[in-house]
Write an enzyme that holds these catalytic residues in place. Structure first.
Site, mmCIF file in Angstrom:
data_model
loop_
_atom_site.group_PDB
_atom_site.id
_atom_site.type_symbol
_atom_site.label_atom_id
_atom_site.label_comp_id
_atom_site.label_asym_id
_atom_site.label_seq_id
_atom_site.Cartn_x
_atom_site.Cartn_y
_atom_site.Cartn_z
ATOM 1 N N ASP A 139 -8.787 1.223 -7.258
ATOM 2 C CA ASP A 139 -9.369 2.491 -7.734
ATOM 3 C C ASP A 139 -9.960 2.287 -9.123
ATOM 4 O O ASP A 139 -9.251 1.868 -10.048
ATOM 5 C CB ASP A 139 -8.285 3.561 -7.783
ATOM 6 C CG ASP A 139 -8.844 4.967 -7.940
ATOM 7 O OD1 ASP A 139 -9.874 5.132 -8.627
ATOM 8 O OD2 ASP A 139 -8.259 5.903 -7.369
ATOM 9 N N GLU B 287 0.862 -1.186 0.000
ATOM 10 C CA GLU B 287 0.000 0.000 0.000
ATOM 11 C C GLU B 287 0.897 1.234 0.000
ATOM 12 O O GLU B 287 1.979 1.220 0.596
ATOM 13 C CB GLU B 287 -0.902 -0.016 1.241
ATOM 14 C CG GLU B 287 -1.799 1.187 1.428
ATOM 15 C CD GLU B 287 -2.763 1.393 0.272
ATOM 16 O OE1 GLU B 287 -2.574 2.401 -0.448
ATOM 17 O OE2 GLU B 287 -3.669 0.568 0.069
ATOM 18 N N GLU C 69 -18.990 -2.132 1.387
ATOM 19 C CA GLU C 69 -19.647 -3.130 0.544
ATOM 20 C C GLU C 69 -21.043 -3.439 1.086
ATOM 21 O O GLU C 69 -22.009 -3.520 0.333
ATOM 22 C CB GLU C 69 -18.789 -4.395 0.532
ATOM 23 C CG GLU C 69 -19.166 -5.411 -0.518
ATOM 24 C CD GLU C 69 -18.209 -6.590 -0.528
ATOM 25 O OE1 GLU C 69 -18.519 -7.560 -1.234
ATOM 26 O OE2 GLU C 69 -17.174 -6.548 0.160
ATOM 27 N N ASP D 31 -16.588 -3.123 -7.223
ATOM 28 C CA ASP D 31 -18.012 -2.765 -7.160
ATOM 29 C C ASP D 31 -18.386 -1.809 -8.293
ATOM 30 O O ASP D 31 -19.431 -1.170 -8.245
ATOM 31 C CB ASP D 31 -18.362 -2.159 -5.794
ATOM 32 C CG ASP D 31 -17.494 -0.962 -5.426
ATOM 33 O OD1 ASP D 31 -16.537 -0.653 -6.173
ATOM 34 O OD2 ASP D 31 -17.750 -0.333 -4.381
#
Length: 225
Positions: free
Chosen positions: A133, A83, A207, A169
């Site tokens: 992203d 990250e 989510e 998503d």
């Protein structure tokens, strides 16, 4: 620097200064032993973890809650999370300390450079990329992480039979993922299209909120031939 500025390529992230909480800052100071420094040299997993075990790489772990959950549920496997954003790294280190997760480490650096220089070929049991992203504006789609050259690099790092698990998503990103992964000759789909959500991946709070609003989530699980 969290990336090498001499490597001129489109990046899938933008470095930004996030505000650190007191607990995150303390974890960054006190849990340094769980942070692997970036260097242009192959990692020796057995030296890092003190044992031989299947190793899973997660790219872009956000605040680390999912990463810590999976590592706690799979003590027989070792996990490395990559990250760039400092608050997320601090958050994961905090979770590692609180839960005493000896099978989890973090690297704060550009994942592409980590893969190129630190991850030996054919060494990974699995790769997790959850909710990268989406760069949803059409003019920014070229910044998306899941592109053919990157997937080929992932395949190179996976052991035979190793798996790649992506989740998003954003439906148009899911469509692109399915197309790109399906076109990679080194991979085979473990499902007929999108995969059922594997039991090991927990639902995030975002989510859950999206599902209540009727939003979709798409998982893709491919294995190396």
């Amino acid at each position: 620097m969290l990336y090498d500025p001499t490597e001129h390529r489109i990046r899938s992230f933008v470095t930004r200064a996030g505000r650190l909480s007191t607990a995150q800052a303390r974890a960054l100071e006190e849990q340094q032993q769980f942070l692997i420094g970036y260097e242009k040299a192959p990692l020796d997993y057995a030296r890092v973890f003190g044992r031989q075990a299947p190793t899973v790489l997660e790219i872009g772990f956000g605040m680390g809650a999912t990463t810590a959950h999976i590592a706690a549920a799979m003590p027989d496997k070792d996990f490395i999370g990559v990250e760039v954003h400092t608050p997320g790294v601090g958050s994961l280190l905090k979770l590692i300390g609180e839960q005493q997760l000896t099978n989890l480490r973090a690297i704060q650096h550009d994942a592409v450079e980590v893969l190129n220089h630190m991850i030996p070929d054919g060494s990974l049991h699995g790769v997790h990329i959850f909710f990268p992203d989406p760069w949803h504006k059409a003019r920014h789609n070229k910044r998306r992480l899941i592109q053919a050259p990157f997937v080929k690099l992932l395949v190179q790092k996976l052991a035979p039979g190793g798996y790649l698990h992506c989740a998003t998503d954003w439906e148009d990103y899911a469509v692109q993922m399915l197309e790109v992964l399906g076109a990679e000759e080194g991979l085979q789909n473990t499902a007929d299209g999108y995969a059922p959500q594997p039991a090991y991946r927990p639902l995030t709070k975002f989510e859950n909120r999206g599902i209540k609003l009727g939003h979709g989530v798409w998982d893709l699980v491919f294995s190396k031939k």
